[in-house]
Design a protein around this motif. Structure first.
Motif, PDB file in Angstrom:
ATOM      1  N   ALA A   1       6.799  -6.450 -41.373  1.00 29.14           N
ATOM      2  CA  ALA A   1       6.676  -7.778 -40.760  1.00 29.14           C
ATOM      3  C   ALA A   1       7.863  -8.661 -41.133  1.00 29.14           C
ATOM      4  O   ALA A   1       8.427  -9.356 -40.274  1.00 29.14           O
ATOM      5  CB  ALA A   1       5.366  -8.433 -41.189  1.00 29.14           C
ATOM      6  N   LEU A   2       8.257  -8.638 -42.399  1.00 29.76           N
ATOM      7  CA  LEU A   2       9.386  -9.461 -42.843  1.00 29.76           C
ATOM      8  C   LEU A   2      10.681  -9.047 -42.145  1.00 29.76           C
ATOM      9  O   LEU A   2      11.463  -9.902 -41.696  1.00 29.76           O
ATOM     10  CB  LEU A   2       9.553  -9.353 -44.358  1.00 29.76           C
ATOM     11  N   ILE A   3      10.898  -7.749 -42.052  1.00 31.24           N
ATOM     12  CA  ILE A   3      12.119  -7.275 -41.402  1.00 31.24           C
ATOM     13  C   ILE A   3      12.127  -7.656 -39.929  1.00 31.24           C
ATOM     14  O   ILE A   3      13.137  -8.135 -39.393  1.00 31.24           O
ATOM     15  CB  ILE A   3      12.273  -5.753 -41.582  1.00 31.24           C
ATOM     16  N   PHE A   4      10.988  -7.489 -39.265  1.00 32.54           N
ATOM     17  CA  PHE A   4      10.925  -7.833 -37.846  1.00 32.54           C
ATOM     18  C   PHE A   4      11.095  -9.332 -37.620  1.00 32.54           C
ATOM     19  O   PHE A   4      11.806  -9.760 -36.705  1.00 32.54           O
ATOM     20  CB  PHE A   4       9.607  -7.359 -37.241  1.00 32.54           C
ATOM     21  N   VAL A   5      10.431 -10.138 -38.448  1.00 34.48           N
ATOM     22  CA  VAL A   5      10.558 -11.595 -38.303  1.00 34.48           C
ATOM     23  C   VAL A   5      11.998 -12.020 -38.562  1.00 34.48           C
ATOM     24  O   VAL A   5      12.565 -12.849 -37.831  1.00 34.48           O
ATOM     25  CB  VAL A   5       9.588 -12.321 -39.255  1.00 34.48           C
ATOM     26  N   GLY A   6      12.596 -11.450 -39.607  1.00 33.39           N
ATOM     27  CA  GLY A   6      13.988 -11.777 -39.909  1.00 33.39           C
ATOM     28  C   GLY A   6      14.925 -11.389 -38.779  1.00 33.39           C
ATOM     29  O   GLY A   6      15.816 -12.160 -38.396  1.00 33.39           O
ATOM     30  N   LEU A   7      14.712 -10.203 -38.219  1.00 27.58           N
ATOM     31  CA  LEU A   7      15.559  -9.757 -37.110  1.00 27.58           C
ATOM     32  C   LEU A   7      15.334 -10.604 -35.862  1.00 27.58           C
ATOM     33  O   LEU A   7      16.284 -10.909 -35.127  1.00 27.58           O
ATOM     34  CB  LEU A   7      15.280  -8.284 -36.805  1.00 27.58           C
ATOM     35  N   LEU A   8      14.087 -10.985 -35.628  1.00 26.90           N
ATOM     36  CA  LEU A   8      13.794 -11.826 -34.465  1.00 26.90           C
ATOM     37  C   LEU A   8      14.449 -13.199 -34.615  1.00 26.90           C
ATOM     38  O   LEU A   8      15.018 -13.736 -33.651  1.00 26.90           O
ATOM     39  CB  LEU A   8      12.281 -11.972 -34.295  1.00 26.90           C
ATOM     40  N   MET A   9      14.386 -13.759 -35.820  1.00 24.76           N
ATOM     41  CA  MET A   9      15.052 -15.042 -36.067  1.00 24.76           C
ATOM     42  C   MET A   9      16.560 -14.914 -35.877  1.00 24.76           C
ATOM     43  O   MET A   9      17.205 -15.795 -35.289  1.00 24.76           O
ATOM     44  CB  MET A   9      14.738 -15.531 -37.482  1.00 24.76           C
ATOM     45  N   LEU A  10      17.120 -13.819 -36.366  1.00 22.98           N
ATOM     46  CA  LEU A  10      18.550 -13.582 -36.196  1.00 22.98           C
ATOM     47  C   LEU A  10      18.902 -13.462 -34.721  1.00 22.98           C
ATOM     48  O   LEU A  10      19.916 -14.016 -34.260  1.00 22.98           O
ATOM     49  CB  LEU A  10      18.953 -12.307 -36.941  1.00 22.98           C
TER      50      LEU A  10
ATOM     51  N   VAL B   1      15.015 -13.993 -45.100  1.00 24.95           N
ATOM     52  CA  VAL B   1      13.821 -13.232 -44.719  1.00 24.95           C
ATOM     53  C   VAL B   1      14.121 -11.736 -44.740  1.00 24.95           C
ATOM     54  O   VAL B   1      13.317 -10.929 -45.230  1.00 24.95           O
ATOM     55  CB  VAL B   1      13.324 -13.667 -43.328  1.00 24.95           C
ATOM     56  N   LEU B   2      15.286 -11.357 -44.232  1.00 21.00           N
ATOM     57  CA  LEU B   2      15.676  -9.948 -44.246  1.00 21.00           C
ATOM     58  C   LEU B   2      15.860  -9.432 -45.672  1.00 21.00           C
ATOM     59  O   LEU B   2      15.545  -8.275 -45.963  1.00 21.00           O
ATOM     60  CB  LEU B   2      16.968  -9.751 -43.448  1.00 21.00           C
ATOM     61  N   LEU B   3      16.361 -10.287 -46.552  1.00 24.04           N
ATOM     62  CA  LEU B   3      16.515  -9.884 -47.946  1.00 24.04           C
ATOM     63  C   LEU B   3      15.157  -9.581 -48.570  1.00 24.04           C
ATOM     64  O   LEU B   3      14.994  -8.577 -49.278  1.00 24.04           O
ATOM     65  CB  LEU B   3      17.226 -10.988 -48.733  1.00 24.04           C
ATOM     66  N   LEU B   4      14.171 -10.430 -48.289  1.00 22.33           N
ATOM     67  CA  LEU B   4      12.817 -10.177 -48.783  1.00 22.33           C
ATOM     68  C   LEU B   4      12.267  -8.871 -48.201  1.00 22.33           C
ATOM     69  O   LEU B   4      11.625  -8.084 -48.903  1.00 22.33           O
ATOM     70  CB  LEU B   4      11.898 -11.343 -48.414  1.00 22.33           C
ATOM     71  N   GLY B   5      12.528  -8.652 -46.921  1.00 22.70           N
ATOM     72  CA  GLY B   5      12.085  -7.414 -46.290  1.00 22.70           C
ATOM     73  C   GLY B   5      12.744  -6.193 -46.897  1.00 22.70           C
ATOM     74  O   GLY B   5      12.112  -5.147 -47.067  1.00 22.70           O
ATOM     75  N   LEU B   6      14.014  -6.326 -47.256  1.00 25.70           N
ATOM     76  CA  LEU B   6      14.739  -5.208 -47.868  1.00 25.70           C
ATOM     77  C   LEU B   6      14.176  -4.894 -49.253  1.00 25.70           C
ATOM     78  O   LEU B   6      14.036  -3.719 -49.625  1.00 25.70           O
ATOM     79  CB  LEU B   6      16.224  -5.555 -47.964  1.00 25.70           C
ATOM     80  N   VAL B   7      13.836  -5.940 -50.004  1.00 22.53           N
ATOM     81  CA  VAL B   7      13.196  -5.725 -51.309  1.00 22.53           C
ATOM     82  C   VAL B   7      11.863  -5.004 -51.119  1.00 22.53           C
ATOM     83  O   VAL B   7      11.549  -4.036 -51.827  1.00 22.53           O
ATOM     84  CB  VAL B   7      12.987  -7.070 -52.036  1.00 22.53           C
ATOM     85  N   GLY B   8      11.079  -5.474 -50.149  1.00 24.28           N
ATOM     86  CA  GLY B   8       9.808  -4.814 -49.857  1.00 24.28           C
ATOM     87  C   GLY B   8       9.993  -3.379 -49.418  1.00 24.28           C
ATOM     88  O   GLY B   8       9.165  -2.508 -49.715  1.00 24.28           O
ATOM     89  N   HIS B   9      11.085  -3.118 -48.719  1.00 25.84           N
ATOM     90  CA  HIS B   9      11.385  -1.761 -48.260  1.00 25.84           C
ATOM     91  C   HIS B   9      11.539  -0.817 -49.446  1.00 25.84           C
ATOM     92  O   HIS B   9      11.018   0.308 -49.436  1.00 25.84           O
ATOM     93  CB  HIS B   9      12.667  -1.798 -47.431  1.00 25.84           C
ATOM     94  N   TYR B  10      12.232  -1.268 -50.476  1.00 23.48           N
ATOM     95  CA  TYR B  10      12.442  -0.410 -51.646  1.00 23.48           C
ATOM     96  C   TYR B  10      11.192  -0.328 -52.515  1.00 23.48           C
ATOM     97  O   TYR B  10      10.937   0.704 -53.142  1.00 23.48           O
ATOM     98  CB  TYR B  10      13.654  -0.896 -52.443  1.00 23.48           C
ATOM     99  N   VAL B  11      10.404  -1.396 -52.550  1.00 18.73           N
ATOM    100  CA  VAL B  11       9.128  -1.328 -53.267  1.00 18.73           C
ATOM    101  C   VAL B  11       8.217  -0.301 -52.600  1.00 18.73           C
ATOM    102  O   VAL B  11       7.586   0.531 -53.271  1.00 18.73           O
ATOM    103  CB  VAL B  11       8.444  -2.710 -53.307  1.00 18.73           C
ATOM    104  N   ALA B  12       8.156  -0.343 -51.266  1.00 13.70           N
ATOM    105  CA  ALA B  12       7.343   0.629 -50.528  1.00 13.70           C
ATOM    106  C   ALA B  12       7.856   2.049 -50.754  1.00 13.70           C
ATOM    107  O   ALA B  12       7.069   2.994 -50.876  1.00 13.70           O
ATOM    108  CB  ALA B  12       7.352   0.289 -49.040  1.00 13.70           C
ATOM    109  N   ALA B  13       9.182   2.204 -50.821  1.00 15.16           N
ATOM    110  CA  ALA B  13       9.764   3.527 -51.060  1.00 15.16           C
ATOM    111  C   ALA B  13       9.388   4.048 -52.443  1.00 15.16           C
ATOM    112  O   ALA B  13       9.074   5.235 -52.609  1.00 15.16           O
ATOM    113  CB  ALA B  13      11.286   3.462 -50.910  1.00 15.16           C
ATOM    114  N   VAL B  14       9.407   3.169 -53.434  1.00 17.61           N
ATOM    115  CA  VAL B  14       9.026   3.569 -54.792  1.00 17.61           C
ATOM    116  C   VAL B  14       7.559   3.993 -54.830  1.00 17.61           C
ATOM    117  O   VAL B  14       7.204   5.005 -55.449  1.00 17.61           O
ATOM    118  CB  VAL B  14       9.285   2.419 -55.788  1.00 17.61           C
ATOM    119  N   LEU B  15       6.707   3.234 -54.151  1.00 19.26           N
ATOM    120  CA  LEU B  15       5.279   3.576 -54.121  1.00 19.26           C
ATOM    121  C   LEU B  15       5.055   4.925 -53.445  1.00 19.26           C
ATOM    122  O   LEU B  15       4.234   5.733 -53.899  1.00 19.26           O
ATOM    123  CB  LEU B  15       4.495   2.479 -53.393  1.00 19.26           C
ATOM    124  N   TYR B  16       5.787   5.174 -52.372  1.00 19.60           N
ATOM    125  CA  TYR B  16       5.648   6.458 -51.690  1.00 19.60           C
ATOM    126  C   TYR B  16       6.193   7.587 -52.559  1.00 19.60           C
ATOM    127  O   TYR B  16       5.617   8.683 -52.611  1.00 19.60           O
ATOM    128  CB  TYR B  16       6.374   6.427 -50.347  1.00 19.60           C
TER     129      TYR B  16
END
Length: 213
Positions: free
Chosen positions: A141-150, A181-196
């Protein structure tokens, strides 16, 4: 990975007619819209691309909602939805890079963990599914919102750069905010990767423990 692992994965996902569901069709629609989005972005048709990315974003939530409400979950859907999430993020960010809206390093930072984890899942487990987590959904959601804003910011700048100073400033502001917003999404991306990655490690330990027993 055994030679027949990819074949076994396909056979498992399509072994019954349960994959022919409305949620899976919605997910397929999301994937079919991705090349359309790429063409629109590269062609600098920003307003049209906004409509497409909005539909893509909505289908990400609609497919799961419909599956739960109609009790039409399937093994294919459980596997395809998180894969489609990651593929959507990768293709959309790729489109932004090809269109000159994002630096290549952002694309690589998003692509790298998914490639590594996908290869591990395929080689070690023959295609283990990505777990659907709230972290992953928030990341998407963060990545999409950030990209949409961009995208909105760039569209406003392109259309009103010389015609309206206030709108031009608004466009610039949207671009700046989208970066955070994209920076937050990128952080979440790596958190999700670590969890996986932890999930894969847990499966590997359980598998070795079962083999030893």
């Amino acid at each position: 990975m055994t030679p027949g692992a990819p074949v076994q994965l396909v056979d498992r996902l399509f072994r019954t007619d349960e994959w022919r569901t409305v949620p899976n069709a919605i997910t397929a629609l999301r994937l079919l819209l991705l090349p359309v989005f790429v063409v629109l972005i590269v062609g600098e048709r920003y307003w049209s691309s906004m409509v497409v990315i909005a539909i893509v974003f909505l289908t990400d939530f609609v497919d799961g909602f419909v599956a739960r409400r109609t009790n039409t979950t399937s093994e294919l859907g459980a596997w395809l939805d998180p894969v489609a999430d990651r593929l959507t993020v990768i293709v959309v960010v790729l489109a932004f890079w090809l269109g000159g809206l994002l630096p290549g390093v952002v694309f690589l930072l998003i692509l790298l963990p998914d490639i590594v984890l996908s290869l591990v899942a395929l080689i070690v487990f023959g295609g283990a599914s990505f777990p659907v987590t709230w972290v992953g959904k928030i990341r998407t959601a963060l990545i999409f919102v950030g990209l949409l804003m961009l995208l909105v910011g760039r569209a406003v700048i392109a259309q009103w750069r010389d015609a309206d100073d206030q709108l031009d400033v608004l466009g610039q502001l949207l671009v700046v905010v989208s970066s955070f917003v994209l920076l937050l999404g990128l952080v979440g991306h790596y958190v999700a990767a670590v969890l996986y990655g932890r999930d894969l490690a847990r499966r590997w330990r359980a598998r070795r423990g079962g083999a030893a027993a």
